[in-house]
Design a protein around this motif. Structure first.
Motif, PDB file in Angstrom:
ATOM      1  N   GLN A  91      22.353  26.432  22.574  1.00  0.00           N
ATOM      2  CA  GLN A  91      22.906  26.930  23.829  1.00  0.00           C
ATOM      3  C   GLN A  91      23.432  25.818  24.733  1.00  0.00           C
ATOM      4  N   GLN A  92      22.741  24.663  24.761  1.00  0.00           N
ATOM      5  CA  GLN A  92      23.062  23.635  25.750  1.00  0.00           C
ATOM      6  C   GLN A  92      23.806  22.424  25.189  1.00  0.00           C
ATOM      7  N   TYR A  93      23.753  22.233  23.882  1.00  0.00           N
ATOM      8  CA  TYR A  93      24.399  21.059  23.279  1.00  0.00           C
ATOM      9  C   TYR A  93      25.298  21.531  22.137  1.00  0.00           C
ATOM     10  N   GLN A  94      26.353  22.199  22.500  1.00  0.00           N
ATOM     11  CA  GLN A  94      27.171  22.904  21.511  1.00  0.00           C
ATOM     12  C   GLN A  94      27.989  21.981  20.623  1.00  0.00           C
ATOM     13  N   GLU A  95      28.088  20.709  20.973  1.00  0.00           N
ATOM     14  CA  GLU A  95      28.800  19.743  20.123  1.00  0.00           C
ATOM     15  C   GLU A  95      27.860  19.086  19.107  1.00  0.00           C
ATOM     16  N   THR A  96      26.585  19.436  19.159  1.00  0.00           N
ATOM     17  CA  THR A  96      25.593  18.849  18.255  1.00  0.00           C
ATOM     18  C   THR A  96      25.179  19.866  17.199  1.00  0.00           C
ATOM     19  N   ASP A  97      25.212  19.457  15.939  1.00  0.00           N
ATOM     20  CA  ASP A  97      24.786  20.316  14.834  1.00  0.00           C
ATOM     21  C   ASP A  97      23.367  19.954  14.414  1.00  0.00           C
ATOM     22  N   VAL A  98      22.741  20.846  13.646  1.00  0.00           N
ATOM     23  CA  VAL A  98      21.330  20.673  13.297  1.00  0.00           C
ATOM     24  C   VAL A  98      21.095  20.945  11.813  1.00  0.00           C
ATOM     25  N   ILE A  99      20.307  20.072  11.207  1.00  0.00           N
ATOM     26  CA  ILE A  99      19.733  20.321   9.884  1.00  0.00           C
ATOM     27  C   ILE A  99      18.225  20.364  10.061  1.00  0.00           C
ATOM     28  N   MET A 100      17.589  21.464   9.685  1.00  0.00           N
ATOM     29  CA  MET A 100      16.140  21.567   9.745  1.00  0.00           C
ATOM     30  C   MET A 100      15.536  20.833   8.554  1.00  0.00           C
ATOM     31  N   ILE A 101      14.511  20.016   8.808  1.00  0.00           N
ATOM     32  CA  ILE A 101      13.725  19.381   7.746  1.00  0.00           C
ATOM     33  C   ILE A 101      12.263  19.646   8.080  1.00  0.00           C
ATOM     34  N   THR A 102      11.627  20.535   7.328  1.00  0.00           N
ATOM     35  CA  THR A 102      10.324  21.036   7.736  1.00  0.00           C
ATOM     36  C   THR A 102       9.473  21.462   6.549  1.00  0.00           C
ATOM     37  N   ALA A 103       8.172  21.537   6.777  1.00  0.00           N
ATOM     38  CA  ALA A 103       7.257  22.037   5.750  1.00  0.00           C
ATOM     39  C   ALA A 103       7.199  23.558   5.748  1.00  0.00           C
ATOM     40  N   SER A 104       7.802  24.205   6.744  1.00  0.00           N
ATOM     41  CA  SER A 104       7.772  25.665   6.826  1.00  0.00           C
ATOM     42  C   SER A 104       8.575  26.290   5.697  1.00  0.00           C
ATOM     43  N   ARG A 105       7.978  27.274   5.016  1.00  0.00           N
ATOM     44  CA  ARG A 105       8.659  27.982   3.936  1.00  0.00           C
ATOM     45  C   ARG A 105       8.758  29.482   4.218  1.00  0.00           C
ATOM     46  N   GLU A 106       8.407  29.903   5.425  1.00  0.00           N
ATOM     47  CA  GLU A 106       8.435  31.320   5.754  1.00  0.00           C
ATOM     48  C   GLU A 106       9.876  31.828   5.852  1.00  0.00           C
ATOM     49  N   ILE A 107      10.109  33.002   5.278  1.00  0.00           N
ATOM     50  CA  ILE A 107      11.436  33.615   5.349  1.00  0.00           C
ATOM     51  C   ILE A 107      11.853  33.822   6.809  1.00  0.00           C
ATOM     52  N   SER A 108      10.897  34.189   7.660  1.00  0.00           N
ATOM     53  CA  SER A 108      11.219  34.422   9.067  1.00  0.00           C
ATOM     54  C   SER A 108      11.753  33.155   9.729  1.00  0.00           C
ATOM     55  N   SER A 109      11.206  31.997   9.345  1.00  0.00           N
ATOM     56  CA  SER A 109      11.687  30.728   9.909  1.00  0.00           C
ATOM     57  C   SER A 109      13.116  30.446   9.470  1.00  0.00           C
ATOM     58  N   VAL A 110      13.392  30.705   8.200  1.00  0.00           N
ATOM     59  CA  VAL A 110      14.750  30.488   7.676  1.00  0.00           C
ATOM     60  C   VAL A 110      15.734  31.402   8.394  1.00  0.00           C
ATOM     61  N   LYS A 111      15.376  32.680   8.539  1.00  0.00           N
ATOM     62  CA  LYS A 111      16.279  33.638   9.192  1.00  0.00           C
ATOM     63  C   LYS A 111      16.565  33.245  10.633  1.00  0.00           C
ATOM     64  N   GLU A 112      15.510  32.829  11.366  1.00  0.00           N
ATOM     65  CA  GLU A 112      15.708  32.433  12.768  1.00  0.00           C
ATOM     66  C   GLU A 112      16.567  31.182  12.857  1.00  0.00           C
ATOM     67  N   ALA A 113      16.346  30.240  11.945  1.00  0.00           N
ATOM     68  CA  ALA A 113      17.155  29.016  11.939  1.00  0.00           C
ATOM     69  C   ALA A 113      18.623  29.348  11.671  1.00  0.00           C
ATOM     70  N   LEU A 114      18.875  30.246  10.729  1.00  0.00           N
ATOM     71  CA  LEU A 114      20.252  30.629  10.408  1.00  0.00           C
ATOM     72  C   LEU A 114      20.910  31.336  11.588  1.00  0.00           C
ATOM     73  N   ARG A 115      20.144  32.185  12.261  1.00  0.00           N
ATOM     74  CA  ARG A 115      20.712  32.899  13.424  1.00  0.00           C
ATOM     75  C   ARG A 115      21.138  31.929  14.513  1.00  0.00           C
ATOM     76  N   ASN A 116      20.454  30.780  14.588  1.00  0.00           N
ATOM     77  CA  ASN A 116      20.791  29.796  15.615  1.00  0.00           C
ATOM     78  C   ASN A 116      21.679  28.674  15.091  1.00  0.00           C
TER      79      ASN A 116
END
Length: 234
Positions: A79-104
């Motif tokens: 929302q606040q840094y629209q010129e910055t992209d993100v790659i998640m690197i995490t131990a989380s394997r939950e489908i819900s985490s993946v879906k929320e990350a994709l939505r954002n």
């Protein structure tokens, strides 16, 4: 020889609460040509301050922090840094985490332990994406449908390369093919028999596709016994 513009150096901010892992990730990132780590933040306050000051092109973001949730912070970046992209690197394997990350709007989602070749592939794809977008912006004031499709397809291809533990790419393709040819839908038992896997494995793949919103599921009430879930393509 035609003039070739210099390759843009992509600046990276690593947001990771484990200093040792953050340093390992920095070294891995800088093994990829064209990348430079310009900061490491280990908590929410540091992350916000460095985003404000450094304005990185790319953030490598974990989910688990003592003082914040990385998925909630991802929404702040979106929302606040629209010129910055993100790659998640995490131990989380939950489908819900993946879906929320994709939505954002994450460019990629990589699970720990981090494998260099997987990271390198992601960074090279991101570099290609930025270069293509910059080329379009330089040459045109607007973008045509073909160029839009290429950009979207590149990002989808990168995101779909992530599969959680217990989901095999070849088996997933077989499951998808069977579902695509089933007009009336099928349950886990029928799918298991068709492709030669166990019923619990079939259910795991079907529920994965439901969670990804690629198929639908309904309850079927027979004459006797418990209701069963019937899975159908959308």
């Amino acid at each position: 020889m035609a003039y070739q513009p210099p390759i843009e150096e992509i600046s990276v901010l690593i947001i990771e609460d484990d200093v040792r892992i953050a340093e390992i990730n920095r070294r891995l990132v800088e093994k990829v040509p064209g990348y430079k780590v310009i900061g490491i933040a280990t908590d929410g306050q540091e992350a916000k301050e460095q985003l404000d000051i450094l304005c990185p092109h790319l953030v490598l973001l974990d989910i688990y922090f003592p003082d914040m949730n990385g998925l909630e912070f991802l929404e702040v970046i979106h929302q606040q840094y629209q010129e910055t992209d993100v790659i998640m690197i995490t131990a989380s394997r939950e489908i819900s985490s993946v879906k929320e990350a994709l939505r954002n709007g994450v460019f990629d989602f990589i699970v720990k332990p981090l494998v260099f070749e997987r990271l390198k592939n992601s960074l090279e794809k991101y570099q290609e994406f930025r270069n293509k977008l910059k080329k379009i912006q330089t040459e045109n004031q607007s973008i045509n449908q073909e160029e839009i499709d290429e950009l979207i397809n590149r990002q989808k291809e990168q995101l779909h390369s992530y599969l959680p533990k217990g989901i095999d790419k070849i088996t997933l393709q077989k499951v998808t093919e069977v579902l695509n040819h089933s007009e009336e839908g099928l349950n886990a038992e029928r799918l298991a028999k068709q492709i030669g896997i166990s019923r619990p494995t079939a259910r795991r793949y079907l529920e994965y596709l439901v969670a990804k919103d690629q198929i639908g599921a309904d309850l079927s009430y027979g004459d006797v016994g418990r209701p069963e879930r019937i899975y159908r393509k959308k």
